[in-house]
Write a protein that holds these residues in place. Structure first.
Motif, PDB file in Angstrom:
ATOM      1  N   ASP A 144      28.469  30.136  50.021  1.00 17.95           N
ATOM      2  CA  ASP A 144      27.789  29.958  48.603  1.00 17.95           C
ATOM      3  C   ASP A 144      27.386  30.968  47.913  1.00 17.95           C
ATOM      4  OD1 ASP A 144      28.297  27.224  49.199  1.00 17.95           O
ATOM      5  OD2 ASP A 144      26.273  26.999  50.439  1.00 17.95           O
ATOM      6  N   ALA A 148      28.385  31.974  44.233  1.00 17.72           N
ATOM      7  CA  ALA A 148      27.103  32.599  43.221  1.00 17.72           C
ATOM      8  C   ALA A 148      27.507  33.862  42.477  1.00 17.72           C
ATOM      9  CB  ALA A 148      25.813  32.424  43.886  1.00 17.72           C
ATOM     10  N   SER A 149      27.912  34.856  43.639  1.00 19.01           N
ATOM     11  CA  SER A 149      28.083  36.215  43.041  1.00 19.01           C
ATOM     12  C   SER A 149      29.256  36.192  42.128  1.00 19.01           C
ATOM     13  CB  SER A 149      27.998  37.232  44.218  1.00 19.01           C
ATOM     14  OG  SER A 149      28.242  38.529  43.515  1.00 19.01           O
ATOM     15  N   ASP A 151      30.645  33.604  40.243  1.00 21.43           N
ATOM     16  CA  ASP A 151      30.231  33.332  39.164  1.00 21.43           C
ATOM     17  C   ASP A 151      29.462  34.060  37.934  1.00 21.43           C
ATOM     18  OD1 ASP A 151      31.574  31.034  39.965  1.00 21.43           O
ATOM     19  OD2 ASP A 151      29.547  29.759  40.545  1.00 21.43           O
ATOM     20  N   GLU A 152      28.352  34.767  38.738  1.00 22.86           N
ATOM     21  CA  GLU A 152      27.545  35.695  37.868  1.00 22.86           C
ATOM     22  C   GLU A 152      28.365  36.757  37.346  1.00 22.86           C
ATOM     23  OE1 GLU A 152      23.854  38.595  38.292  1.00 22.86           O
ATOM     24  OE2 GLU A 152      24.325  37.111  40.172  1.00 22.86           O
TER      25      GLU A 152
END
Length: 337
Positions: A144, A148-149, A151-152
């Motif tokens: 997860d 998230a990383s 996506d950023e």
């Protein structure tokens, strides 16, 4: 960043140049003003170079972000594969646990030693299964975080790509404006290009260079009829392009100027006087805003040919009219980031 406003020589200098006798201190003021506007022009050139460096830096950062994205994608696949493998192991453990529980029920009435062995195996299997569950949970949490990383980074990459595209669009538009302006100036001055006039593009600006023979007699600042005709044709183009800033630079050779008791002292004075004379001809009978023009004298210190020959000195005796497009749109984009 902000564009500095380029102003013309104050009006009282016009009166001073028109007077029959002018104190030398006033010409010193003119030279200092020319030097100030020259510095401003050099500053604009530096800003243009900075923009190019900024573009290359952004491209390098985008390439780095692409590499990081590919690396994270590879790591994400590895974590996903490990999670699937642990789930398969977990299912095998569950099956084995069921078998042991069934065997325990069958042997519960058997001998005590066999029962203890089976209970020990069952406990070890449960502990191992718990470890697998803990590891699987940790891997899912890491997955997860990696997502998230990723996506950023993807969002940041999209923003940088958008900024690069916008900058590229503005730079291309600026190049087109400069090329169109060069074409218009070349067309207007077509009949003079074999008479000591050249039109070129350097550093995102259009340079109109006029040899001394096209405008002035030797050691003079009075423009002859042929030179006035060329300047009027150029003024017509500049009048139709109000966003273009205009700098007029006077250049001399390295032969010391002989004032012969006149109002000029040296090549500095001569170069400034010639530049201001060109300014007046460009403004004469036109609607060009005087705020767009800057006059500067460069004396002998910016030659195009440094050789000490008659041909080199002839090339160096020139007047350059530098046309700079409006860069405010580009600066506004840079100021937003």
């Amino acid at each position: 960043m902000k564009i500095k406003t380029i102003c013309t020589i104050p009006a009282f200098l016009v009166l001073l140049f028109a007077a029959s006798c002018v104190p030398a201190t006033k010409y010193k003021s003119v030279k200092e003003t020319g030097k100030m506007y020259l510095n401003e022009r050099d500053e604009l050139k530096t800003e243009n170079l900075t923009l190019s460096m900024d573009k290359r830096e952004l491209e390098a950062k985008v390439e780095k972000l692409d590499a990081e994205t590919r690396e994270l994608s590879g790591m994400l696949k590895q974590v996903t594969d490990e999670r699937d493998r642990l789930r398969a192991d977990y299912n095998k453990m569950q099956s084995k646990l069921s078998e042991l529980q069934s065997a325990q029920e069958d042997l519960i009435r058997g001998n005590v030693s066999e029962t203890k062995r089976l209970l020990s195996e069952l406990q070890a299997a449960q502990e191992n299964l718990q470890k697998k569950e803990d590891l699987l949970r940790q891997l899912e949490q890491n997955l997860d975080v990696k997502k998230a990383s990723l996506d950023e980074l993807s969002f940041e990459l999209e923003k940088r790509n958008a900024r690069m595209a916008e900058l590229e669009q503005i730079l291309n538009a600026q190049k087109k404006i400069v090329q169109d302006l060069k074409a218009k100036v070349s067309e207007a001055l077509l009949g003079f290009e074999n008479m000591g006039l050249t039109v070129s593009v350097r550093d995102g600006k259009v340079y109109v260079s006029l040899d001394e023979k096209l405008l002035f007699k030797s050691a003079s600042w009075e423009i002859d009829a042929n030179g006035r005709n060329a300047l009027r044709k150029l003024a017509a183009v500049l009048e139709r392009n109000p966003d273009i800033q205009i700098t007029i630079e006077g250049h001399t050779d390295n032969v010391p100027y002989n004032p012969s008791g006149g109002q000029l002292k040296d090549n500095w004075d001569l170069s400034v006087k010639r530049a201001t004379t060109v300014v007046r001809v460009l403004l004469e009978g036109t609607r060009i805003d005087p705020k767009r023009l800057t006059a500067a004298g460069r004396s002998q210190y910016l030659p195009v040919d440094s050789r000490n020959t008659a041909d080199a000195r002839q090339k160096n005796r020139r007047t350059e009219i530098i046309l700079t497009p409006d860069l405010s749109a580009l600066y506004n984009i840079l100021n937003r980031y």
